[in-house]
Design a protein around this motif. Structure first.
Motif, PDB file in Angstrom:
ATOM      1  N   ASP A 320       0.853  -1.014   0.048  1.00 47.02           N
ATOM      2  CA  ASP A 320      -0.502   0.300  -0.149  1.00 47.02           C
ATOM      3  C   ASP A 320       0.625   1.685  -0.143  1.00 47.02           C
ATOM      4  O   ASP A 320       0.470   2.427  -0.366  1.00 47.02           O
ATOM      5  CB  ASP A 320      -0.414  -0.208   1.244  1.00 47.02           C
ATOM      6  CG  ASP A 320      -1.855  -1.155   1.852  1.00 47.02           C
ATOM      7  OD1 ASP A 320      -2.249  -1.553   0.479  1.00 47.02           O
ATOM      8  OD2 ASP A 320      -2.355  -1.723   2.077  1.00 47.02           O
ATOM      9  N   LEU A 321       1.676   1.663   0.318  1.00 42.52           N
ATOM     10  CA  LEU A 321       2.677   2.954   0.815  1.00 42.52           C
ATOM     11  C   LEU A 321       3.297   2.790  -0.185  1.00 42.52           C
ATOM     12  O   LEU A 321       3.076   4.113  -0.448  1.00 42.52           O
ATOM     13  CB  LEU A 321       3.829   2.161   1.725  1.00 42.52           C
ATOM     14  CG  LEU A 321       3.310   1.732   3.300  1.00 42.52           C
ATOM     15  CD1 LEU A 321       4.840   1.450   4.054  1.00 42.52           C
ATOM     16  CD2 LEU A 321       2.831   3.419   3.681  1.00 42.52           C
ATOM     17  N   HIS A 323       2.251   2.078  -3.366  1.00 43.42           N
ATOM     18  CA  HIS A 323       0.836   1.650  -4.898  1.00 43.42           C
ATOM     19  C   HIS A 323       0.238   3.385  -4.568  1.00 43.42           C
ATOM     20  O   HIS A 323       0.066   4.250  -5.627  1.00 43.42           O
ATOM     21  CB  HIS A 323       0.073   1.152  -3.754  1.00 43.42           C
ATOM     22  CG  HIS A 323      -0.869   0.979  -5.091  1.00 43.42           C
ATOM     23  ND1 HIS A 323      -1.731  -0.237  -5.242  1.00 43.42           N
ATOM     24  CD2 HIS A 323      -1.215   1.723  -6.005  1.00 43.42           C
ATOM     25  CE1 HIS A 323      -2.966   0.334  -5.917  1.00 43.42           C
ATOM     26  NE2 HIS A 323      -2.171   1.293  -6.650  1.00 43.42           N
ATOM     27  N   ALA A 324       0.484   3.817  -2.998  1.00 44.13           N
ATOM     28  CA  ALA A 324      -0.399   5.209  -2.711  1.00 44.13           C
ATOM     29  C   ALA A 324      -0.080   5.895  -2.997  1.00 44.13           C
ATOM     30  O   ALA A 324       0.515   7.325  -3.784  1.00 44.13           O
ATOM     31  CB  ALA A 324      -0.993   5.529  -0.829  1.00 44.13           C
TER      32      ALA A 324
ATOM     33  N   GLY B 129      -5.448   6.893  -8.287  1.00 45.55           N
ATOM     34  CA  GLY B 129      -4.669   5.238  -7.822  1.00 45.55           C
ATOM     35  C   GLY B 129      -4.914   4.960  -6.649  1.00 45.55           C
ATOM     36  O   GLY B 129      -3.949   3.582  -6.644  1.00 45.55           O
ATOM     37  N   ILE B 130      -5.976   5.441  -5.723  1.00 48.04           N
ATOM     38  CA  ILE B 130      -6.129   4.013  -4.756  1.00 48.04           C
ATOM     39  C   ILE B 130      -7.754   2.929  -5.155  1.00 48.04           C
ATOM     40  O   ILE B 130      -8.697   3.309  -4.981  1.00 48.04           O
ATOM     41  CB  ILE B 130      -6.567   4.461  -3.712  1.00 48.04           C
ATOM     42  CG1 ILE B 130      -5.758   6.381  -3.090  1.00 48.04           C
ATOM     43  CG2 ILE B 130      -6.938   4.036  -2.689  1.00 48.04           C
ATOM     44  CD1 ILE B 130      -4.174   5.595  -2.931  1.00 48.04           C
ATOM     45  N   PHE B 134      -6.367  -1.742  -1.783  1.00 47.52           N
ATOM     46  CA  PHE B 134      -6.490  -0.784  -0.653  1.00 47.52           C
ATOM     47  C   PHE B 134      -8.002  -0.902  -0.144  1.00 47.52           C
ATOM     48  O   PHE B 134      -8.908  -1.514  -0.318  1.00 47.52           O
ATOM     49  CB  PHE B 134      -6.869   0.188  -0.680  1.00 47.52           C
ATOM     50  CG  PHE B 134      -5.499   1.174  -0.837  1.00 47.52           C
ATOM     51  CD1 PHE B 134      -4.487   1.519  -0.179  1.00 47.52           C
ATOM     52  CD2 PHE B 134      -4.888   1.428  -2.488  1.00 47.52           C
ATOM     53  CE1 PHE B 134      -3.194   2.065  -1.161  1.00 47.52           C
ATOM     54  CE2 PHE B 134      -4.035   1.356  -3.045  1.00 47.52           C
ATOM     55  CZ  PHE B 134      -3.197   1.848  -1.741  1.00 47.52           C
ATOM     56  N   ASP B 165      -1.463   0.256   7.009  1.00 46.83           N
ATOM     57  CA  ASP B 165      -0.905   1.021   5.622  1.00 46.83           C
ATOM     58  C   ASP B 165      -1.804   1.937   5.357  1.00 46.83           C
ATOM     59  O   ASP B 165      -1.596   3.106   4.647  1.00 46.83           O
ATOM     60  CB  ASP B 165       0.146   0.157   5.212  1.00 46.83           C
ATOM     61  CG  ASP B 165       0.991  -0.564   5.599  1.00 46.83           C
ATOM     62  OD1 ASP B 165       1.913  -0.380   6.504  1.00 46.83           O
ATOM     63  OD2 ASP B 165       2.528  -1.101   5.612  1.00 46.83           O
ATOM     64  N   ALA B 169      -1.144   5.457   4.467  1.00 43.90           N
ATOM     65  CA  ALA B 169      -0.700   6.171   2.789  1.00 43.90           C
ATOM     66  C   ALA B 169      -1.943   6.853   2.210  1.00 43.90           C
ATOM     67  O   ALA B 169      -1.795   7.613   2.080  1.00 43.90           O
ATOM     68  CB  ALA B 169      -0.819   4.586   1.669  1.00 43.90           C
ATOM     69  N   ARG B 173      -1.697  10.763   1.453  1.00 39.16           N
ATOM     70  CA  ARG B 173      -2.152  11.508   0.210  1.00 39.16           C
ATOM     71  C   ARG B 173      -2.876  12.811   0.722  1.00 39.16           C
ATOM     72  O   ARG B 173      -3.149  13.771  -0.637  1.00 39.16           O
ATOM     73  CB  ARG B 173      -3.219  10.645  -0.611  1.00 39.16           C
ATOM     74  CG  ARG B 173      -2.103   9.539  -1.027  1.00 39.16           C
ATOM     75  CD  ARG B 173      -1.168   9.776  -2.528  1.00 39.16           C
ATOM     76  NE  ARG B 173      -2.109  10.525  -3.337  1.00 39.16           N
ATOM     77  CZ  ARG B 173      -2.952   9.567  -4.599  1.00 39.16           C
ATOM     78  NH1 ARG B 173      -2.736   8.695  -4.650  1.00 39.16           N
ATOM     79  NH2 ARG B 173      -3.431  10.562  -5.671  1.00 39.16           N
TER      80      ARG B 173
END
Lengths: 365, 462
Positions: A320-321, A323-324, B129-130, B134, B165, B169, B173
């Motif tokens: 996730d780290l 990717h985000a 992009g999420i 997730f 995470d 994350a 953002r």
């Protein structure tokens, strides 16, 4: 001598070595990860590979993991329940704004020291920590001087050695009655190579030369950004150079981005442990830091310095780290970004990756 | 009009509401027929079966009108504090101030369920992009962009460190998109070393004294930010009073859980109990009304338990539920399969435990924060689950995974292994996305199998 595996740039190998143990930056096998992840869905390939490696490697005496990512934290708990070898979870704070988080990191290193002593290491002898820190620093400086003359693959292999036992403090012999797996053996080669004198290190790296010297002179300068690489990713690096790319900036987790800062001799003499905190905790830019503005500052500076024309963001599925950050990185960057999500140990993967890299390089030509 | 407990559909609630109104139902200002929420877009209500009591009506209306309360608070000039991730601690500090209101923007993770994805929040997150690798908390990002749900907070405070995470994350953002986040560190809670000074936390955990002291200093940083932005001092006396109020909510919830989970048949269904527990983390933006809602539910549950009645059959299999569900309908599904919930660990058990009183308030809050089940090892969490299973006597356990959540990839295995080894209970791990309609046959079959297993064990069949 006990062998201690680790896989985070925030674990100082100098500290492990000073406690009479041999630090091993683990090279991970994606195939093993693939098998583990098949039965544990949603696990990041790196966390899966760490779990698989720890359970299969009979030469390791202990493992040090960190809290830098959630999946690794859970992998530590999983390995703890399996109970094969002792696992130490180093608390690396995500924030960096207050003095007390820095102090927490220092206290965690002290706790790690006590752990190492308990499992068969020993406390550092007088002046030993200082000289080991200095020795590692000299090896890193020597390697960095030769950086531009080696291929991306050789650079990764060199860094594995620099993060393990570059001073040759540990005898590279398997313990009696214990098997060494092939991955482990592969890791020892560069480790031994950089254990030589600084000048020899440089000479050998240069003599070994790149996969193609032409690639180093004419390849399109690229930055590799993202998390850690596995053993089979070295083929990916070679492949990238063969099709016309050149990694001039390795900002992956095993690359130069996460090398500690240069040692300050005066500070080192005053307080060696404090100097370790400075060169690691204060200096390494990483994606999990909050905020992670230092990562972008570092990238901004180094992308320009290396005249990078394209960025390859290489991230694992379920990380996730990184990717985000993909979308943000693309918006922020002045050069094109190729976002490559990868899984580990998939035979079809390399064809897909090759196709995407070729298309990316075509665009940059 | 019948007052027999039942789980009813929205159409049945239309009739029920008319009956209750004719019988003299008195409601708070946010009251009304549940149908209006569907008209506002909360279409998932059409697929749910809800408890038919007036107390549950009040609970649902309280939950579904939170955005109105937040907008009113803004109009009144109150400081709106968006608290992220810590689930239960920072809101206690915020509600200790007269001119501030706290809420969890992470709560937007239920919007794709409640509005059945009509709000397009996940699609907005996709565009940034999420994607669906997730956890559904990514809906929060969409809510910040669309600004069509909660008002954008004046201040964002996020705990990070030993957290998931996904949230970390996504919060990063948000920060980069111009919503500045004030971060505070929650360290990984470790077991005290031999001979190390330790502190008993709320619940069952111990922590090293130094870690509690660390968290206390981090929360002092949060206090400074709150004081600065609210323009008011937040004294220890204010905090002590705030802790007292939070404990009244926690005490009410504890009694409600005890009453419902221990009684047979269950006086209240799992869905309403899940929502009631969620109120503890930030009081649904109105602390006093939160207490009134819980008092009303407790009175109803006590009355039903005393009369030996409830909306579920007496022989329902007793299930302990781990993790909140992204789709509320799954709580109905368990009961349709013949089960009932009699114990929960929804990732915020530290928000249900009483905060220590009679000690320095910041010390008490630090202990509460460090008791967060996610701040420690899942092995600790499994211990807590075993402890609570013993309290309410479950016959089986459901570990409900959250798709894409970083902590869910391995925690189910770890928790399942420990619970199985310690208590020899059957365990089912399922994954629940925001809308489960397409997976309902599979989920239902698996839940039915678990219920059948639990019942057969009653008869001595292994």
């Amino acid at each position: 001598m006990i062998r201690v595996g680790y896989f985070s740039p925030f674990v100082p190998p100098e500290w492990i070595a000073a406690h009479g143990a041999c630090p091993e930056w683990l090279t991970l096998d994606g195939t093993a990860s693939h098998a583990f992840n098949a039965t544990h869905r949603g696990v990041c390939p790196c966390a899966g590979a760490i779990a698989a490696r720890t359970m299969d490697d009979f030469a390791l005496d202990a493992m040090v993991l960190t809290t830098a990512c959630d999946q690794m934290r859970y992998a530590a708990a999983y390995l703890d329940t399996v109970g094969k070898i002792p696992v130490f979870l180093l608390n690396v704070p995500s924030t960096w704004q207050s003095l007390q988080v820095r102090q927490l990191y220092r206290e965690e290193l002290e706790r790690l020291g006590r752990f190492l002593t308990e499992i068969g290491g020993r406390e550092p002898r007088g002046g030993e920590l200082e000289s080991i820190i200095l020795g590692y620093d000299q090896r890193r400086s020597a390697a960095l001087e030769a950086r531009a003359k080696v291929s991306a693959r050789q650079w990764q292999e060199t860094l594995v050695g620099l993060r393990s036992d570059p001073l040759g403090l540990a005898p590279h012999q398997p313990k009696a009655g214990q098997a060494r797996n092939p991955t482990f053996m592969n890791m020892s080669a560069p480790c031994a190579e950089v254990a030589n004198k600084d000048s020899k290190t440089r000479a050998r790296m240069e003599a070994a030369g790149p996969t193609s010297s032409r690639a180093l002179q004419t390849g399109i300068p690229l930055a590799l950004v993202g998390g850690p690489l596995m053993t089979e990713d070295r083929s990916f690096l070679a492949m990238l150079e063969q099709v016309g790319g050149r990694i001039v900036l390795d900002a992956s987790e095993g690359g130069e981005r996460t090398l500690p800062a240069t040692v300050d001799g005066r500070r080192l003499r005053e307080d060696p442990l404090e100097e370790l905190v400075r060169i690691y905790f204060d200096s390494i830019p990483d994606v999990f830091r909050r905020p992670n503005s230092h990562l972008y500052e570092w990238l901004g500076e180094h992308l320009k310095a290396h005249a990078v024309r394209g960025i390859i963001l290489r991230r694992y599925l379920f990380c996730d780290l990184w990717h985000a950050e993909s979308h943000r990185l693309r918006q922020w960057s002045e050069v094109p970004v190729l976002d490559m999500d990868v899984i580990a140990g998939d035979e079809g993967e390399s064809r897909r990756v090759l196709g995407r890299i070729e298309a990316f390089l075509e665009m940059l030509r | 009009m019948t007052d027999l407990p039942d789980r009813i559909t929205l159409n049945e609630w239309d009739r029920r509401y008319a009956e209750l109104s004719r019988a003299g139902l008195r409601e708070p200002d946010y009251g009304g027929c549940l149908r209006r929420h569907v008209d506002d877009g909360d279409t998932r209500l059409l697929s749910l079966r809800m408890d038919n009591s007036a107390a549950s009506l009040r609970l649902w209306n309280f939950l579904l009108t939170e955005e109105d309360r937040l907008r009113k608070a803004r109009e009144e000039g109150k400081l709106l504090v968006g608290t992220l991730k810590d689930l239960g601690t920072v809101p206690v500090m915020v509600y200790s101030m007269k001119n501030a209101v706290a809420f969890y923007p992470d709560g937007a993770w239920w919007i794709p369920c409640i509005m059945e994805r009509n709000a397009k929040l996940l699609e907005i997150a996709d565009s940034l992009g999420i994607d669906d690798s997730f956890c559904p908390v990514r809906a929060m990002l969409g809510a910040f962009v669309s600004q069509a749900h909660f008002p954008i907070p004046d201040l964002l405070i996020c705990s990070v460190g030993a957290t998931c995470d996904d949230l970390s994350a996504i919060a990063q953002r948000l920060d980069a998109m111009g919503h500045p986040v004030h971060w505070w560190e929650i360290p990984f809670r470790r077991a005290p070393d031999p001979g190390e000074e330790s502190v008993a936390l709320p619940g069952i955990f111990l922590a090293p004294h130094d870690q509690v002291a660390f968290v206390r200093k981090e929360l002092e940083r949060v206090r400074e930010i709150l004081q600065d932005r609210a323009g008011l001092a937040l004294s220890d006396a204010d905090l002590a009073a705030g802790i007292g109020r939070a404990n009244r909510v926690r005490s009410l919830l504890d009694r409600l859980r005890e009453t419902v989970f221990a009684a047979s048949p269950a006086p209240l269904p799992a869905l309403e109990m899940l929502i009631a527990e969620m109120l503890a983390i930030h009081f649904c933006s109105d602390q006093n009304e939160c207490m009134a809602v819980l008092e009303s539910l407790l009175a109803e549950a006590t009355k039903r338990a005393g009369a030996g009645v409830g909306p579920l059959p007496e022989d329902a299999a007793r299930i302990f539920w781990v993790n909140p569900v992204a789709d509320l309908r799954v709580m109905n599904m368990l009961e349709d399969a013949g089960g009932r919930v009699c114990g929960t660990e929804y990732l915020f058990s530290h928000a249900l435990d009483r905060i220590p009183e009679g000690i320095v308030p910041m010390e008490a809050l630090a202990r509460a924060a460090l008791a967060d089940p996610m701040a420690g090892s899942p092995v600790d969490r499994a211990e807590r689950i075993c402890h609570d299973i013993g309290r309410f006597g479950a016959e089986a356990v459901v570990v409900s995974s959250i798709p894409g959540a970083s902590h869910c990839a391995l925690e189910g295995t770890i928790i399942g292994d420990i619970v199985r080894r310690r208590l020899a209970l059957p365990i089912l791990e399922i994954e629940v996305p925001p809308i489960t309609d397409s997976q309902e046959p599979t989920l239902r079959t698996r839940l039915e199998a678990l219920v059948e297993t639990a019942r057969s064990r009653r008869a001595g069949i292994p």
